[in-house]
Scaffold this active site. Structure first.
Site, PDB file in Angstrom:
ATOM      1  N   ASP A   1      -1.169   6.803   6.732  1.00 36.68           N
ATOM      2  CA  ASP A   1      -2.222   5.893   6.264  1.00 36.68           C
ATOM      3  C   ASP A   1      -2.477   4.935   7.418  1.00 36.68           C
ATOM      4  O   ASP A   1      -1.647   4.068   7.722  1.00 36.68           O
ATOM      5  CB  ASP A   1      -1.753   5.147   5.009  1.00 36.68           C
ATOM      6  CG  ASP A   1      -2.758   4.078   4.562  1.00 36.68           C
ATOM      7  OD1 ASP A   1      -3.783   3.891   5.234  1.00 36.68           O
ATOM      8  OD2 ASP A   1      -2.494   3.432   3.521  1.00 36.68           O
TER       9      ASP A   1
ATOM     10  N   LYS B   1     -12.089  -1.692   7.947  1.00 37.08           N
ATOM     11  CA  LYS B   1     -11.385  -2.638   8.816  1.00 37.08           C
ATOM     12  C   LYS B   1     -11.773  -2.409  10.281  1.00 37.08           C
ATOM     13  O   LYS B   1     -12.368  -3.275  10.896  1.00 37.08           O
ATOM     14  CB  LYS B   1      -9.877  -2.532   8.623  1.00 37.08           C
ATOM     15  CG  LYS B   1      -9.485  -2.985   7.216  1.00 37.08           C
ATOM     16  CD  LYS B   1      -8.170  -2.431   6.788  1.00 37.08           C
ATOM     17  CE  LYS B   1      -8.008  -2.350   5.295  1.00 37.08           C
ATOM     18  NZ  LYS B   1      -8.337  -3.540   4.545  1.00 37.08           N
TER      19      LYS B   1
ATOM     20  N   TRP C   1       0.828  -1.215   0.000  1.00 35.85           N
ATOM     21  CA  TRP C   1       0.000   0.000   0.000  1.00 35.85           C
ATOM     22  C   TRP C   1       0.854   1.253   0.000  1.00 35.85           C
ATOM     23  O   TRP C   1       0.528   2.230  -0.673  1.00 35.85           O
ATOM     24  CB  TRP C   1      -0.998  -0.028   1.163  1.00 35.85           C
ATOM     25  CG  TRP C   1      -1.924  -1.196   1.048  1.00 35.85           C
ATOM     26  CD1 TRP C   1      -1.993  -2.280   1.874  1.00 35.85           C
ATOM     27  CD2 TRP C   1      -2.885  -1.448   0.009  1.00 35.85           C
ATOM     28  NE1 TRP C   1      -2.925  -3.178   1.416  1.00 35.85           N
ATOM     29  CE2 TRP C   1      -3.491  -2.691   0.279  1.00 35.85           C
ATOM     30  CE3 TRP C   1      -3.293  -0.730  -1.123  1.00 35.85           C
ATOM     31  CZ2 TRP C   1      -4.477  -3.253  -0.541  1.00 35.85           C
ATOM     32  CZ3 TRP C   1      -4.280  -1.283  -1.936  1.00 35.85           C
ATOM     33  CH2 TRP C   1      -4.860  -2.517  -1.646  1.00 35.85           C
TER      34      TRP C   1
END
Ligand code: PMP
Length: 367
Positions: free
Chosen positions: A180, A204, A102
């Site tokens: 992030d 999540k 990511w």
């Protein structure tokens, strides 16, 4: 109906009471006798949801007044480009930590907007650790970076910046820090107020897929003389209170329910439970003769626990055994293999205990 334990990495397990309230709101939302799916985002009832969700985020993260909270669309992936679009000019350089797939994608997007310096990477070891050589590197003290970007938890590889390491970064970095936090937001206490920008896809630890949390210090929005498309423009989103266009009404509502569930327990208590779950699972892996961990011990994630057996055939056997025991979503990421047990806030200790029992039973049969 006995529900399986859900170890998927995202969308992921949500608290049972949140699901019950979310289901009720589909028929009758907040006493309106209308469904949450059919009310206007401009209705009083939904504006109240958005406002409450924003203030709860501020409360849980202990943010000062100068922080703005947005609920946007496009996933965390859209933030990979919104961050440089709004914060990075062609003549400037942004610093990135490359700690997994990511962050790698975030870097690729940023390179379209300005210069990117990868100040540390663990790609050489297939992202099995969090790099630390930067701690003694003067570079980070340079004020000339537009910002410093890092990924607090690497969902695919199962590594996480420890709270101490995050503190070190926050105290060393002179430039604004962008995080992030898609896969560990609201899982532990950190000095969130010292981060200039935080983003996290909801799916999540905060709610269902469809909305992305952005926490931003308006002071970093200094990029001038450059066109930023309206919906990608943080300043315009702040002005419109996340309602430049129709927001993801249902996803924001279910996120609010989850935020309330977190508030009722307190972030400190959630963190303690997360530690307990992760420790139990890692101890089982460390004591095992069949299973082994895949990343550096000091960088192990409390959210995504990655492990494997000695070969792909045994991996497949355990996966089938786990599924037969009603444990779902344990397969590792498609390019990584092995197993990944995602044990977010809403995974009860009983779920981890069942996984551990299942691992031990498999191990005794395997011998
Ligand atoms: N960052 C991290 C750390 C992630 O785990 C993910 C998704 N798994 C993303 C970014 C991308 O999120 P999205 O699918 O919401 O674009």
């Amino acid at each position: 109906m006995q529900k399986p334990y859900n170890f998927f990495s995202g969308p992921a397990v949500l608290p049972e009471e949140v699901l019950v309230q979310a289901a009720d709101a589909i028929r009758n939302f907040a006493g309106t006798r209308l469904s949450i799916l059919e009310i206007s985002h401009r209705s009083k009832a939904f504006v109240a949801v958005m406002n409450e969700a924003r203030s709860l985020v501020k409360k849980l993260l202990q943010l000062q007044q100068d922080k703005e909270v947005l609920f946007l669309q496009g996933g965390a992936s859209q933030q990979f480009l919104m961050v440089p679009y709004n914060l990075l000019s062609p003549s400037q350089t942004a610093a990135y930590f490359d700690t997994g797939q990511w962050s790698h994608k975030a870097i690729a997007e940023a390179q379209n907007f300005g210069n990117v310096e990868v100040i540390a990477s663990s790609k050489d070891a297939n992202y099995a650790y969090i790099p630390k050589q930067w701690i003694v590197n003067e570079q980070l003290l340079r004020k000339t970076y537009a910002y410093v970007h890092f990924t607090t938890n690497n969902t695919i590889f199962g590594t996480q910046w420890s709270s101490n390491l995050v503190d070190t970064l926050l105290s060393q970095a002179q430039a604004p820090v962008v995080a992030d936090m898609s896969s560990d937001i609201f899982s532990r206490q950190l000095d969130f107020d010292r981060m200039a920008l935080i983003y996290a896809g909801a799916q999540k630890n905060m709610g269902p897929a469809g909305t992305t949390l952005v926490v931003i210090n308006k002071g970093v929005l200094t990029k001038k003389d450059s066109f930023i498309p309206t919906v990608l423009n943080y300043a315009k989103q702040i002005e419109a209170e996340s309602m430049l266009n129709t927001p993801s009404v249902y996803a924001v509502y279910v996120s609010l329910l989850t935020l309330k569930w977190i508030e009722a327990q307190g972030l400190g208590s959630i963190e303690k439970q997360n530690n307990e779950k992760a420790q139990l699972l890692y101890k089982t892996i460390d004591d095992s003769t069949v299973f082994s961990g895949t990343v550096a011990v000091e960088d192990r994630s409390q959210m995504n626990v990655c492990f494997k057996t000695a070969d792909a055939e045994t991996d497949a056997q355990f996966l089938a055994f786990a599924e037969a025991n009603d444990l779902q979503g344990l397969a590792g990421y498609r390019t990584v293999g092995g197993f990944r047990a995602s044990i977010y806030n809403a995974m009860p200790l009983a779920g981890v205990q069942k996984l551990v029992a299942c691992m031990k039973q498999f191990e005794s049969q395997y011998k």
